[in-house]
Design a protein around this motif. Structure first.
Motif, mmCIF file in Angstrom:
data_model
loop_
_atom_site.group_PDB
_atom_site.id
_atom_site.type_symbol
_atom_site.label_atom_id
_atom_site.label_comp_id
_atom_site.label_asym_id
_atom_site.label_seq_id
_atom_site.Cartn_x
_atom_site.Cartn_y
_atom_site.Cartn_z
ATOM 1 N N ALA A 437 0.833 -1.201 0.000
ATOM 2 C CA ALA A 437 0.000 0.000 0.000
ATOM 3 C C ALA A 437 0.870 1.254 0.000
ATOM 4 C CB ALA A 437 -0.931 0.000 1.205
ATOM 5 N N GLY A 438 0.695 2.078 -1.039
ATOM 6 C CA GLY A 438 1.379 3.362 -1.096
ATOM 7 C C GLY A 438 2.881 3.295 -1.282
ATOM 8 N N ASP A 439 3.407 2.141 -1.692
ATOM 9 C CA ASP A 439 4.867 2.022 -1.849
ATOM 10 C C ASP A 439 5.172 1.268 -3.142
ATOM 11 O OD1 ASP A 439 7.619 1.719 -1.588
ATOM 12 O OD2 ASP A 439 7.509 1.501 0.590
ATOM 13 N N GLU A 440 5.161 2.001 -4.249
ATOM 14 C CA GLU A 440 5.390 1.374 -5.554
ATOM 15 C C GLU A 440 6.818 0.848 -5.684
ATOM 16 O OE1 GLU A 440 4.313 3.920 -8.739
ATOM 17 O OE2 GLU A 440 2.242 4.187 -8.065
ATOM 18 N N ALA A 441 7.776 1.544 -5.099
ATOM 19 C CA ALA A 441 9.167 1.100 -5.208
ATOM 20 C C ALA A 441 9.358 -0.253 -4.526
ATOM 21 C CB ALA A 441 10.098 2.138 -4.587
ATOM 22 N N ALA A 442 8.793 -0.409 -3.328
ATOM 23 C CA ALA A 442 8.908 -1.687 -2.623
ATOM 24 C C ALA A 442 8.177 -2.794 -3.376
ATOM 25 C CB ALA A 442 8.342 -1.555 -1.213
ATOM 26 N N THR A 443 7.055 -2.442 -4.005
ATOM 27 C CA THR A 443 6.311 -3.429 -4.785
ATOM 28 C C THR A 443 7.125 -3.899 -5.984
ATOM 29 O OG1 THR A 443 4.197 -2.437 -4.116
ATOM 30 C CG2 THR A 443 4.181 -3.845 -6.066
ATOM 31 N N ARG A 444 7.715 -2.949 -6.717
ATOM 32 C CA ARG A 444 8.521 -3.316 -7.886
ATOM 33 C C ARG A 444 9.724 -4.173 -7.496
ATOM 34 N NH1 ARG A 444 7.597 2.130 -9.295
ATOM 35 N NH2 ARG A 444 9.688 2.675 -8.524
ATOM 36 N N ALA A 445 10.215 -3.983 -6.283
ATOM 37 C CA ALA A 445 11.400 -4.727 -5.849
ATOM 38 C C ALA A 445 11.113 -6.213 -5.646
ATOM 39 C CB ALA A 445 11.943 -4.129 -4.555
ATOM 40 N N VAL A 446 9.846 -6.574 -5.379
ATOM 41 C CA VAL A 446 9.543 -7.987 -5.108
ATOM 42 C C VAL A 446 8.634 -8.630 -6.149
ATOM 43 C CG1 VAL A 446 9.862 -7.691 -2.624
ATOM 44 C CG2 VAL A 446 7.577 -7.425 -3.594
ATOM 45 N N LEU A 447 7.910 -7.839 -6.940
ATOM 46 C CA LEU A 447 7.047 -8.392 -7.981
ATOM 47 C C LEU A 447 7.694 -8.172 -9.344
ATOM 48 C CD1 LEU A 447 3.362 -7.460 -6.995
ATOM 49 C CD2 LEU A 447 4.421 -9.725 -7.022
ATOM 50 N N ARG A 448 8.071 -9.274 -9.981
ATOM 51 C CA ARG A 448 8.785 -9.194 -11.252
ATOM 52 C C ARG A 448 8.113 -10.115 -12.258
ATOM 53 N NH1 ARG A 448 14.069 -10.721 -7.703
ATOM 54 N NH2 ARG A 448 13.961 -8.923 -6.293
ATOM 55 N N ASP A 449 7.433 -9.508 -13.245
ATOM 56 C CA ASP A 449 6.737 -10.276 -14.275
ATOM 57 C C ASP A 449 5.769 -11.288 -13.670
ATOM 58 O OD1 ASP A 449 8.184 -8.957 -16.304
ATOM 59 O OD2 ASP A 449 9.849 -10.358 -16.068
ATOM 60 N N GLY A 450 5.069 -10.881 -12.619
ATOM 61 C CA GLY A 450 4.083 -11.755 -11.983
ATOM 62 C C GLY A 450 4.644 -12.697 -10.940
ATOM 63 N N TRP A 451 5.974 -12.752 -10.811
ATOM 64 C CA TRP A 451 6.605 -13.621 -9.826
ATOM 65 C C TRP A 451 6.940 -12.824 -8.571
ATOM 66 C CZ3 TRP A 451 7.250 -18.852 -10.254
ATOM 67 C CH2 TRP A 451 7.054 -19.415 -11.524
ATOM 68 N N LEU A 452 6.630 -13.394 -7.410
ATOM 69 C CA LEU A 452 6.959 -12.776 -6.131
ATOM 70 C C LEU A 452 8.298 -13.308 -5.646
ATOM 71 C CD1 LEU A 452 6.248 -11.171 -3.509
ATOM 72 C CD2 LEU A 452 5.212 -13.308 -2.677
ATOM 73 N N ALA A 453 9.237 -12.399 -5.431
ATOM 74 C CA ALA A 453 10.509 -12.770 -4.812
ATOM 75 C C ALA A 453 10.296 -12.773 -3.301
ATOM 76 C CB ALA A 453 11.605 -11.789 -5.207
ATOM 77 N N THR A 454 10.269 -13.951 -2.697
ATOM 78 C CA THR A 454 9.841 -14.088 -1.303
ATOM 79 C C THR A 454 10.898 -13.643 -0.291
ATOM 80 O OG1 THR A 454 10.662 -16.355 -1.120
ATOM 81 C CG2 THR A 454 8.405 -16.054 -1.957
ATOM 82 N N GLY A 455 12.169 -13.646 -0.692
ATOM 83 C CA GLY A 455 13.227 -13.384 0.268
ATOM 84 C C GLY A 455 13.614 -14.613 1.069
ATOM 85 N N ASP A 456 12.888 -15.721 0.871
ATOM 86 C CA ASP A 456 13.209 -16.983 1.539
ATOM 87 C C ASP A 456 14.130 -17.815 0.659
ATOM 88 O OD1 ASP A 456 11.632 -16.631 3.879
ATOM 89 O OD2 ASP A 456 9.837 -17.111 2.717
#
Length: 634
Positions: A437-456
């Motif tokens: 919510a309200g953070d496009e930069a953080a969203t772009r950092a983890v959502l890439r072409d529909g894939w979520l980078a989980t950090g795990d």
């Protein structure tokens, strides 16, 4: 990259919002009990609430929300423990198209202020006077906050009275305009490293894992012909708790609420409610195991319990080899021993869980293989699953009949899992969130072409089972350049009854170290069992030496599972556990590693400085398992 995809979703697609299931169940089976509540925490009798009664309560409260100006798209915070009113209020908010913002009731003033301001909440429902005071102290910085409702002061009853003049058609029309992709929840991450982020979760995202699990695994919630019973005690302020609530409401399971997670309260609730299926986190399952052991030792049956536990694990491991096609299963002698302990030990252990639980799910963090095998061996198979806030809960589950302890199973149907080159887990599927919510930069950092980078971090075996090995941000790099994932070591340390918490450290240090806190209840039991002689100073010195040796054995046992360069060579026992109040745990009880390292900087420095100082003789167990003599007991 390794990519894993399974069959398409087995469940029907969602056509409306989450609240629709309340109305559909009431229309289909109005007399079906769907919720259970008690007059007070000590009451042994649970009052069942039918589907029709639940719907009517939701409608009455929804009318009150409309009368109070709550409209579609408004965000309302719910800051309360897991209780009956949470469920009714949540579904009333979804009925009118509002968005729920769960807030952990133990959150600090600063955390509450940040979440309410960042989400733009127009109202907040709190549990008690303490919650009113916390929210009231930050109201001046929240000009958009119009209402603060106190559950324990009759706020919901007042809302129902206020809404009596609102026509039912108004509520129905608002519910029918809620679409599957409408926002249902803004769930804030635990904030283990920095400011919490609000995950935007849709109605479809929250329903998808619930419906898939119900379609494929729902029949395991109870014996054939019986209604499943689930006791919810995990916080609804986190997505795992919300998923449990959704599974019950969408699947017609009887949902009970226990707001108090203390040992006494939870034990009493389990015995009186008698669930058929258990949802928990590893720390709860570890605590239950330690309580079993402590109770047995107090009754003079500790050795019997440990033999029975070893047999349970051996039996479960043999059964696992059989179902995976790798062995013949338990032999005659093992089956005989298992049958004996079933009569003398296992039956009593299951009775402590209510007597009806045969299967369970663990989530939130990986469950150790040894603990999973123990529970399976006593007759309660624990599915270890995987999910996170950004995936609305479930991503994987154990395939029925092919369960493999020590893994988190395989991706749910319709969900894909891929491993990046560095081992990071990437997820794609209907439950993935819509962004922060309200953070496009953080969203772009983890959502890439529909894939979520989980950090795990994880690994996939040849059969497609996923094992979680840690978090990318938690990986320790020693001064010698060795990368160490701390989760497995910490998990093994916590299995020792005396150890409550363990934090592995070692960034830019010559070796791996650990900060350890002790379980207060088991420590008291352990001290009582020592029966040391001598005056007070002598007894205290002997007790300290015995404690160091016992913890040293636990560290040595943990080290036996890793390489020499990954092993713990130094450790320190801290006098107090890490807590939420001191900012060292998140409200969901996860370690805030960066804060712990800062808070304990002096202890960590002293631990490493003492590495080359005075040493004491090691026990034979330590000598056999430790690779390096530089262990420190300070």
């Amino acid at each position: 990259m390794r990519d894993l995809a399974l069959a398409p979703p087995a469940a029907s697609p969602l056509t409306g919002g989450l609240a629709d299931s309340v109305f559909e169940t009431a229309a289909r089976t109005p007399a079906l009990p769907v919720l259970a509540r008690r007059a007070d925490a000590a009451a042994p009798v649970w009052e069942e609430v039918t589907a029709a009664e639940f719907r009517d309560e939701v409608v009455g409260l929804a009318k009150g929300l409309v009368a109070s100006g709550i409209a579609p798209g408004h965000r309302v915070a719910v800051m309360a423990r897991t209780r009956y009113e949470w469920t009714v209020l949540g579904y009333a908010l979804w009925t009118v198209g509002a968005e729920v913002v769960p807030v952990c009731p133990t959150s600090s003033r600063e955390q509450v202020e940040w979440i309410l301001r960042d989400a733009g909440c127009v109202a907040a429902a709190v549990e008690d006077e303490q919650g009113v005071m916390t929210v009231g102290s930050v109201c001046t910085s929240l000009p958009g906050l119009r209402h603060v409702w106190q559950l324990d002061a009759g706020a919901l009853e007042e809302l129902v009275r206020r809404g009596r003049s609102v026509p039912l058609a108004a509520v129905d029309s608002m519910r029918r305009i809620v679409l599957p992709d409408s926002t249902a929840v803004i769930a804030y991450t635990s904030g283990t490293s920095g400011r919490a982020l609000g995950c935007v979760l849709s109605h479809r995202g929250l329903a998808a894992p619930c419906d898939t699990l119900l379609a494929g695994w729902g029949h395991t919630a109870a014996p054939p012909g019986e209604q499943g019973r689930v006791l919810a005690f995990l916080p609804f302020s986190h997505v795992y708790g919300l998923m449990i609530q959704g599974l019950c409401v969408r699947g017609g399971l009887l949902l009970g609420h226990e707001p108090d997670m203390s040992e006494a309260a939870l034990s009493s609730a389990l015995r009186s409610f008698r669930p058929t299926y258990l949802y928990a986190v590893p720390s709860v399952l570890e605590k239950i195991y330690k309580n079993f052991l402590r109770t047995a030792q107090a009754a003079g049956r500790g050795a019997l319990f440990e033999r029975a536990a070893d047999t349970a694990r051996e039996f479960a491991a043999a059964a696992e080899r059989q179902r995976l096609g790798r062995g013949p299963g338990p032999g005659f002698e093992l089956r005989l021993q298992h049958a004996l302990y079933e009569r003398t030990v296992y039956r009593g252990l299951r009775a402590a869980l209510g007597g009806r639980v045969r299967r369970a799910t663990s989530g939130g963090s990986p469950l150790s293989r040894d603990l999973s095998l123990f529970y399976e061996g006593i007759g309660v198979y624990v599915h270890d699953g995987y999910g996170l806030t950004e995936t609305s809960g479930g991503v994987t589950m154990q395939p029925l009949g092919r369960e493999k302890s020590g893994t988190v199973g395989k991706p749910l149907p319709g969900t894909r899992v891929r491993l990046a080159e560095d081992g990071e887990i990437l997820v794609r599927g209907p439950s993935v969130f819509q962004g922060y919510a309200g953070d496009e930069a953080a969203t772009r950092a983890v959502l890439r072409d529909g894939w979520l980078a989980t950090g795990d971090l994880g690994r996939l075996d040849d059969e497609g089972y996923l094992t979680i090995t840690g978090r990318k941000k938690d990986v320790i790099i020693t001064s010698g350049g060795k990368s160490v994932a701390p989760a497995a070591l910490e998990q093994r340390l916590r299995m020792h009854p005396l150890i409550h918490q363990a934090v592995v450290v070692g960034d830019n240090r010559p070796c791996v170290g650990a900060l350890i806190t002790l379980d207060p209840e088991f420590l008291a039991h352990w001290r009582a069992a020592l029966s040391l002689q001598g005056d007070e100073p002598v007894r205290r010195a002997r007790e300290e030496n015995a404690l160091r040796e016992e913890v040293g054995r636990a560290v040595a046992a943990a080290n036996s599972a890793v390489s020499r360069s990954e092993s713990i060579r130094v450790f320190r026992i801290l006098p107090e556990p890490f807590g939420v109040a001191d900012g060292l745990l998140t409200p969901s009880m996860k370690l805030r590693r960066d804060e712990i390292v800062r808070h304990c900087a002096a202890e960590i420095d002293a631990m490493y400085e003492a590495r080359s100082g005075a040493r004491r003789p090691r026990t034979p167990d330590e000598q056999a398992l430790w690779d390096d003599p530089d262990d420190v007991f300070r």
